[in-house]
Design an enzyme around this catalytic site. Structure first.
Site, short mmCIF file in Angstrom:
data_model
loop_
_atom_site.label_atom_id
_atom_site.label_comp_id
_atom_site.label_asym_id
_atom_site.label_seq_id
_atom_site.Cartn_x
_atom_site.Cartn_y
_atom_site.Cartn_z
N ASN A 11 11.13 -37.66 -26.58
CA ASN A 11 11.22 -38.00 -28.01
C ASN A 11 12.65 -37.69 -28.45
O ASN A 11 13.01 -36.53 -28.65
CB ASN A 11 10.19 -37.14 -28.78
CG ASN A 11 10.37 -37.27 -30.28
OD1 ASN A 11 11.03 -38.17 -30.78
ND2 ASN A 11 9.76 -36.33 -31.02
N TRP A 12 13.46 -38.74 -28.57
CA TRP A 12 14.89 -38.54 -28.86
C TRP A 12 15.16 -38.08 -30.30
O TRP A 12 16.28 -37.70 -30.63
CB TRP A 12 15.66 -39.83 -28.59
CG TRP A 12 15.76 -40.21 -27.15
CD1 TRP A 12 15.11 -39.63 -26.08
CD2 TRP A 12 16.58 -41.25 -26.60
NE1 TRP A 12 15.47 -40.26 -24.92
CE2 TRP A 12 16.37 -41.26 -25.20
CE3 TRP A 12 17.46 -42.17 -27.16
CZ2 TRP A 12 17.01 -42.16 -24.36
CZ3 TRP A 12 18.10 -43.07 -26.31
CH2 TRP A 12 17.88 -43.06 -24.92
N HIS A 98 3.57 -36.96 -35.47
CA HIS A 98 4.51 -35.90 -35.12
C HIS A 98 4.69 -34.97 -36.33
O HIS A 98 4.73 -35.42 -37.48
CB HIS A 98 5.87 -36.48 -34.70
CG HIS A 98 6.74 -35.43 -34.07
ND1 HIS A 98 7.42 -34.50 -34.82
CD2 HIS A 98 6.97 -35.14 -32.76
CE1 HIS A 98 8.05 -33.68 -33.98
NE2 HIS A 98 7.80 -34.05 -32.74
N GLU A 169 1.45 -29.88 -29.90
CA GLU A 169 2.80 -29.41 -30.23
C GLU A 169 2.73 -28.38 -31.36
O GLU A 169 2.80 -28.75 -32.54
CB GLU A 169 3.67 -30.58 -30.69
CG GLU A 169 3.92 -31.61 -29.65
CD GLU A 169 5.27 -32.28 -29.85
OE1 GLU A 169 6.05 -32.32 -28.89
OE2 GLU A 169 5.57 -32.73 -30.97
N GLY A 175 11.66 -26.97 -30.92
CA GLY A 175 13.09 -26.89 -31.21
C GLY A 175 13.76 -25.59 -30.81
O GLY A 175 14.84 -25.27 -31.29
N GLY A 238 11.46 -32.95 -26.60
CA GLY A 238 12.41 -33.32 -27.64
C GLY A 238 13.84 -33.10 -27.15
O GLY A 238 14.41 -33.91 -26.42
N GLY A 239 14.42 -31.96 -27.53
CA GLY A 239 15.82 -31.65 -27.25
C GLY A 239 16.27 -31.96 -25.83
O GLY A 239 17.32 -32.58 -25.61
P1 PGA Z 1 11.53 -29.83 -28.53
O1 PGA Z 1 10.74 -30.96 -29.38
O2 PGA Z 1 11.29 -30.16 -27.06
O3 PGA Z 1 12.95 -29.98 -28.92
O4 PGA Z 1 10.93 -28.53 -28.91
C1 PGA Z 1 9.46 -31.40 -29.02
C2 PGA Z 1 8.97 -32.38 -30.05
O5 PGA Z 1 9.13 -32.12 -31.26
O6 PGA Z 1 8.43 -33.45 -29.70
#
Ligand code: PGA
Length: 259
Positions: A11-12, A98, A169, A175, A238-239
């Site tokens: 997920n960019w 999300h 999540e 994050g 994400g990151g």
């Molecule tokens: P993260 O994000 O890997 O940066 O914690 C995950 C997400 O929100 O899908």
């Protein structure tokens, strides 16, 4: 039938800044996923990049997903994007619910409408659920996650379940760094809970067919133990998904882990 492949979704979010950079990230991920025959890889770039990436890399791995969609097909809805628009540029997957979209106003009701619209447009849908914080007395987060799932699945038929993935999540874990993620043991408890909710809504056999992902500070350092001891089917990253070297390691861990 239970799915035999792991699933790793990137997920960019609001990255990277330009189409040129997006192409670089995509190409690096393409290379990493070509080596991973036992992993389904999906990336969800921002809307403006989807068309070009799909045109340039048609038919190759990773598959393209969108980070959200709107539930109406057309009309006076400034700033939104519909299922048919996404479909027409080669998108196959969509994330709904999300927590960052919920924080900007998506209620459980809106998430259910988006899920419905996405399934009608024949996408495979990643439904995100997860509590904001953990209360250690009552375990209220279990009820919270249950409500999110049950309300989103209202009207979802048995035949549509094959195109549903649930991503757990927890908002408090998103994050951060590897140590901010849920522990594998805690994740395992939640995986069991989610399967129980799906069993309650459908039945035990069908519940087993739905892939469950974990997302929240997934990094090369914690991916192996989360996958092995959390009893999940993969990750929503994400990151680390816009840091191609890190994402490649996570894909490789999924490739080497037993399913
Ligand atoms: P993260 O994000 O890997 O940066 O914690 C995950 C997400 O929100 O899908």
């Amino acid at each position: 039938m239970e799915n035999s492949k792991h699933l790793v979704v990137g997920n960019w979010k609001l990255h990277p800044r330009t189409l040129a950079e997006a192409k670089k990230v995509f190409l690096a991920t393409k290379e990493a996923s070509a080596k991973a025959s036992k992993v389904d890889v999906v990336v969800c770039p921002p809307y403006p990049f989807l068309s070009e990436l799909s045109y340039l890399y048609k038919g190759t791995k990773p598959t393209l997903g969108a980070q959200d969609l709107f539930y109406e097909e057309e009309g006076a809805y400034t700033g939104t994007v519909s299922g048919s628009m996404l479909k027409s540029v080669g998108v196959k997957w969509v994330i709904v619910g999300h927590s960052e979209c919920r924080a900007r106003g998506d209620t459980n009701k809106i998430v259910a409408k988006k899920l419905r619209a996405a399934l009608l447009s024949e996408f495979t849908v990643i439904l995100c659920v997860g509590e904001k914080e953990r209360d250690h007395h009552e375990g209220e987060y279990y009820a919270f996650v249950r409500d999110e799932i049950i309300s989103a699945l209202e009207g979802v038929t048995v035949s549509e379940l094959a195109r549903l993935v649930v991503a757990y999540e927890p908002i408090w874990a998103i994050g951060g760094k590897a140590s901010d993620a849920v522990t594998p043991q805690t994740l395992h408890e939640m995986t069991i809970h989610i399967r129980k909710v799906l069993t309650e809504r459908y039945n035990n056999t069908l519940a087993k067919t739905v892939r469950i992902l974990y997302g929240g500070s997934v990094k090369p350092d914690n991916a192996a133990s989360l996958l092995r001891e959390g009893f999940i089917d993969g990750f929503l990253v994400g990151g680390a998904s816009v840091a191609p070297a890190e994402f490649a390691v996570i894909i490789d861990i999924a490739q080497k882990s037993k399913k």
